[in-house]
Design a protein around this motif. Structure first.
Motif, PDB file in Angstrom:
ATOM      1  N   SER A  60       0.837  -1.207   0.000  1.00 11.55           N
ATOM      2  CA  SER A  60       0.000   0.000   0.000  1.00 11.55           C
ATOM      3  C   SER A  60       0.876   1.264   0.000  1.00 11.55           C
ATOM      4  O   SER A  60       0.610   2.223  -0.732  1.00 11.55           O
ATOM      5  N   ASP A  61       1.964   1.251   0.798  1.00  6.29           N
ATOM      6  CA  ASP A  61       2.878   2.409   0.849  1.00  6.29           C
ATOM      7  C   ASP A  61       3.587   2.615  -0.487  1.00  6.29           C
ATOM      8  O   ASP A  61       3.740   3.745  -0.952  1.00  6.29           O
ATOM      9  N   ALA A  62       4.017   1.490  -1.097  1.00 11.47           N
ATOM     10  CA  ALA A  62       4.717   1.601  -2.392  1.00 11.47           C
ATOM     11  C   ALA A  62       3.787   2.219  -3.442  1.00 11.47           C
ATOM     12  O   ALA A  62       4.209   3.049  -4.258  1.00 11.47           O
ATOM     13  N   LEU A  63       2.513   1.821  -3.396  1.00  8.73           N
ATOM     14  CA  LEU A  63       1.562   2.378  -4.369  1.00  8.73           C
ATOM     15  C   LEU A  63       1.341   3.872  -4.107  1.00  8.73           C
ATOM     16  O   LEU A  63       1.221   4.665  -5.046  1.00  8.73           O
ATOM     17  N   LYS A  64       1.299   4.220  -2.826  1.00 10.25           N
ATOM     18  CA  LYS A  64       1.093   5.635  -2.480  1.00 10.25           C
ATOM     19  C   LYS A  64       2.217   6.492  -3.060  1.00 10.25           C
ATOM     20  O   LYS A  64       1.978   7.586  -3.562  1.00 10.25           O
ATOM     21  N   GLN A  65       3.439   5.952  -2.991  1.00 10.69           N
ATOM     22  CA  GLN A  65       4.589   6.678  -3.571  1.00 10.69           C
ATOM     23  C   GLN A  65       4.357   6.952  -5.057  1.00 10.69           C
ATOM     24  O   GLN A  65       4.864   7.906  -5.610  1.00 10.69           O
ATOM     25  N   GLN A  66       3.600   6.052  -5.683  1.00  8.99           N
ATOM     26  CA  GLN A  66       3.372   6.207  -7.130  1.00  8.99           C
ATOM     27  C   GLN A  66       2.034   6.881  -7.444  1.00  8.99           C
ATOM     28  O   GLN A  66       1.532   6.789  -8.561  1.00  8.99           O
ATOM     29  N   GLY A  67       1.460   7.511  -6.417  1.00 14.50           N
ATOM     30  CA  GLY A  67       0.231   8.270  -6.662  1.00 14.50           C
ATOM     31  C   GLY A  67      -1.022   7.418  -6.767  1.00 14.50           C
ATOM     32  O   GLY A  67      -1.978   7.788  -7.449  1.00 14.50           O
ATOM     33  N   ILE A  68      -1.010   6.260  -6.076  1.00 12.11           N
ATOM     34  CA  ILE A  68      -2.201   5.399  -6.101  1.00 12.11           C
ATOM     35  C   ILE A  68      -2.662   5.148  -4.672  1.00 12.11           C
ATOM     36  O   ILE A  68      -1.885   4.690  -3.829  1.00 12.11           O
ATOM     37  N   TRP A  69      -3.920   5.439  -4.395  1.00 18.73           N
ATOM     38  CA  TRP A  69      -4.466   5.279  -3.056  1.00 18.73           C
ATOM     39  C   TRP A  69      -5.205   3.945  -2.964  1.00 18.73           C
ATOM     40  O   TRP A  69      -6.275   3.784  -3.523  1.00 18.73           O
ATOM     41  N   LEU A  70      -4.560   2.990  -2.295  1.00 17.69           N
ATOM     42  CA  LEU A  70      -5.191   1.669  -2.120  1.00 17.69           C
ATOM     43  C   LEU A  70      -4.825   1.188  -0.722  1.00 17.69           C
ATOM     44  O   LEU A  70      -3.725   0.675  -0.497  1.00 17.69           O
ATOM     45  N   GLY A  71      -5.758   1.375   0.205  1.00 16.66           N
ATOM     46  CA  GLY A  71      -5.485   1.081   1.615  1.00 16.66           C
ATOM     47  C   GLY A  71      -5.387  -0.415   1.884  1.00 16.66           C
ATOM     48  O   GLY A  71      -6.050  -1.229   1.232  1.00 16.66           O
ATOM     49  N   ALA A  72      -4.519  -0.764   2.853  1.00 17.37           N
ATOM     50  CA  ALA A  72      -4.429  -2.164   3.286  1.00 17.37           C
ATOM     51  C   ALA A  72      -5.541  -2.408   4.305  1.00 17.37           C
ATOM     52  O   ALA A  72      -5.740  -1.607   5.212  1.00 17.37           O
ATOM     53  N   ILE A  73      -6.256  -3.503   4.138  1.00 18.46           N
ATOM     54  CA  ILE A  73      -7.305  -3.865   5.109  1.00 18.46           C
ATOM     55  C   ILE A  73      -6.711  -4.942   6.019  1.00 18.46           C
ATOM     56  O   ILE A  73      -6.257  -5.981   5.540  1.00 18.46           O
ATOM     57  N   ARG A  74      -6.716  -4.628   7.309  1.00 18.43           N
ATOM     58  CA  ARG A  74      -6.015  -5.492   8.277  1.00 18.43           C
ATOM     59  C   ARG A  74      -6.970  -5.976   9.368  1.00 18.43           C
ATOM     60  O   ARG A  74      -8.058  -5.415   9.516  1.00 18.43           O
ATOM     61  N   PRO A  75      -6.547  -6.973  10.157  1.00 21.61           N
ATOM     62  CA  PRO A  75      -7.349  -7.332  11.321  1.00 21.61           C
ATOM     63  C   PRO A  75      -7.472  -6.110  12.238  1.00 21.61           C
ATOM     64  O   PRO A  75      -6.533  -5.299  12.248  1.00 21.61           O
ATOM     65  N   PRO A  76      -8.517  -5.897  12.991  1.00 21.95           N
ATOM     66  CA  PRO A  76      -9.630  -6.827  13.161  1.00 21.95           C
ATOM     67  C   PRO A  76     -10.729  -6.720  12.099  1.00 21.95           C
ATOM     68  O   PRO A  76     -11.728  -7.418  12.196  1.00 21.95           O
ATOM     69  N   THR A  77     -10.551  -5.851  11.086  1.00 25.00           N
ATOM     70  CA  THR A  77     -11.598  -5.754  10.059  1.00 25.00           C
ATOM     71  C   THR A  77     -11.719  -7.081   9.311  1.00 25.00           C
ATOM     72  O   THR A  77     -12.816  -7.495   8.916  1.00 25.00           O
ATOM     73  N   VAL A  78     -10.575  -7.741   9.077  1.00 26.23           N
ATOM     74  CA  VAL A  78     -10.601  -9.079   8.467  1.00 26.23           C
ATOM     75  C   VAL A  78      -9.898 -10.048   9.419  1.00 26.23           C
ATOM     76  O   VAL A  78      -9.218  -9.615  10.360  1.00 26.23           O
ATOM     77  N   ALA A  79     -10.048 -11.343   9.176  1.00 22.61           N
ATOM     78  CA  ALA A  79      -9.486 -12.356  10.088  1.00 22.61           C
ATOM     79  C   ALA A  79      -7.955 -12.271  10.100  1.00 22.61           C
ATOM     80  O   ALA A  79      -7.353 -11.906   9.080  1.00 22.61           O
ATOM     81  N   PRO A  80      -7.329 -12.612  11.245  1.00 26.03           N
ATOM     82  CA  PRO A  80      -5.862 -12.621  11.293  1.00 26.03           C
ATOM     83  C   PRO A  80      -5.301 -13.471  10.152  1.00 26.03           C
ATOM     84  O   PRO A  80      -5.850 -14.526   9.817  1.00 26.03           O
TER      85      PRO A  80
END
Ligand SMILES: Cc1ncc(COP(=O)(O)O)c(C=O)c1O
Length: 388
Positions: free
Chosen positions: A335-355
């Protein structure tokens, strides 16, 4: 809880890379957003049809504000239900074919009200394992208790229905699951519920506007009718580009909610100006099938490109296209690498999704351009290979 305990909990989240930041952003037209003075391609929003920036809708919002003011100034059964609210309800009933609807300030509140009011205290709620937090939290407050069946697994539901006897059950599922983007076989699920005389409640937050003829939703796409569902929740914050939610059902179900639904009765009604704009969004959503066709073409393009890049996509035909990464720090690094390239794509992490199931959840919109999707997949492919 004292603040020391809160600080410890916050520290733990930071250590596990699960602490979330909230940066102020400005959505722009054409699939873009601005943050920290920089423009990004936005692949994390829910504006599936591009209606949030539609000039006709924005004009309706301004006209509605000039005519009716900022807020409804009351709860719906006191002074909050005004002409724009009724016009929006009428437009929803005409579109979806349900007898009646109730409006809520959020889809979250609509789900809470639907489950907590419609399940009798001696009935058990049976929910899909991947149900949205608003459904799970409602179920946790239910006197009759709840159980979760395996995700989209009818034999698991069948077993739970049998185990629940002699008590009655109310079944709850989603038309499109928010983190996986997949759908249950609603026709088979509805037939199973009918065999067990169990009412079916559907959250169609991500199906409304996108699926079915005129965007009526996942239930309609899969051949169900309003009579197949005891109630259907939809929201305005996704394909319709606004905010708020509703519950649709028969005249009896909706009047029961109106009389007994505490989330409805004791909460300020939606802004009337928003209702004027939302009615316009509903009409455009129905008429402008090109928005759904464009979105479907974008989904197909993304799938083709992602396959060529060998990205680990979850199987989904909806606007939600998750790339399953698994490890939280890898998902964050991509997600950070994409942000560097001008793309907003958030990482979805626990607890929103299972570990162990962190992911990059791509959401597509009719507002995107094919070239933007190509840019996304190319950058994603590079970043993914860089972390594996
Ligand atoms: C499946 C599902 N149900 C309910 C909600 C809650 O809707 P709202 O954002 O309108 O409160 C969401 C939104 O994130 C959702 O994804």
């Amino acid at each position: 809880m004292d603040q020391t305990r809160m600080q410890l909990a916050l520290q733990e989240r930071r250590q596990l890379q699960l602490h979330r930041n909230q940066a102020p952003l400005q959505p722009l037209t054409a699939g873009l957003l601005r943050g920290g003075g920089k423009d990004y391609l936005n692949f994390s929003g829910n504006d599936y049809l591009g209606l949030s920036q539609e000039p006709v809708v924005l004009k309706a919002l301004c006209d509605g504000a000039s005519r009716y003011g900022l807020g409804s100034t009351g709860s719906p059964l006191v002074t909050g239900h005004q002409y724009p609210h009724q016009a929006l309800c009428d437009a929803l009933c005409d579109w979806l074919g349900f007898d009646d609807v109730l409006l809520f300030s959020s889809g979250f509140a609509a789900n809470q009200c639907m489950l907590q009011t419609l399940a009798a205290s001696e009935e058990r709620l049976l929910l899909d394992k991947l149900s949205h937090a608003s459904l799970i939290d409602a179920a946790k407050h239910h006197a009759g208790g709840f159980k979760r069946f395996l995700h989209n697994d009818l034999s698991s539901l069948d077993k739970l229905l049998a185990q629940t006897l002699p008590a009655k059950a109310v079944v709850v599922t989603e038309g499109v699951f928010s983190m996986d983007g997949d759908s249950p076989d609603l026709a088979a699920l509805s037939a199973l519920c009918q065999r067990h005389a169990a009412p079916l409640l559907l959250d169609d937050a991500h199906g409304l506007g996108v699926l079915g003829s005129e965007g009526r939703g996942s239930w309609q796409q899969q051949g169900l009718t309003p009579a197949s569902l005891q109630a259907c929740m939809g929201n305005f914050g996704k394909a319709l580009g606004g905010s708020g939610g509703f519950v649709a059902g028969s005249a009896t179900v909706i009047d029961y909610l109106r009389q007994y639904g505490r989330h409805y009765i004791y909460s300020t009604a939606l802004s009337p100006a928003l209702c004027v704009a939302l009615r316009e969004a509903v009409l455009l959503c129905r008429q402008q099938s090109w928005r759904r066709e464009r979105l479907a073409a974008h989904i197909q393009l993304l799938q083709q490109l992602a396959k060529a890049e060998e990205l680990p996509m979850l199987a989904s035909d909806s606007a939600i296209q998750p790339v399953l990464i698994g490890d939280t720090s890898q998902a964050l690094a991509i997600s950070d690498a994409l942000k560097q390239q001008g793309i907003w794509l958030g990482a979805i992490r626990p607890p929103t999704v299972a570990p162990g199931s962190a992911r990059l959840r791509i959401t597509l919109s009719a507002a995107h351009q094919p070239a933007q999707i190509r840019q996304l997949v190319q950058a994603l492919g590079q970043a993914y290979r860089g972390t594996h």
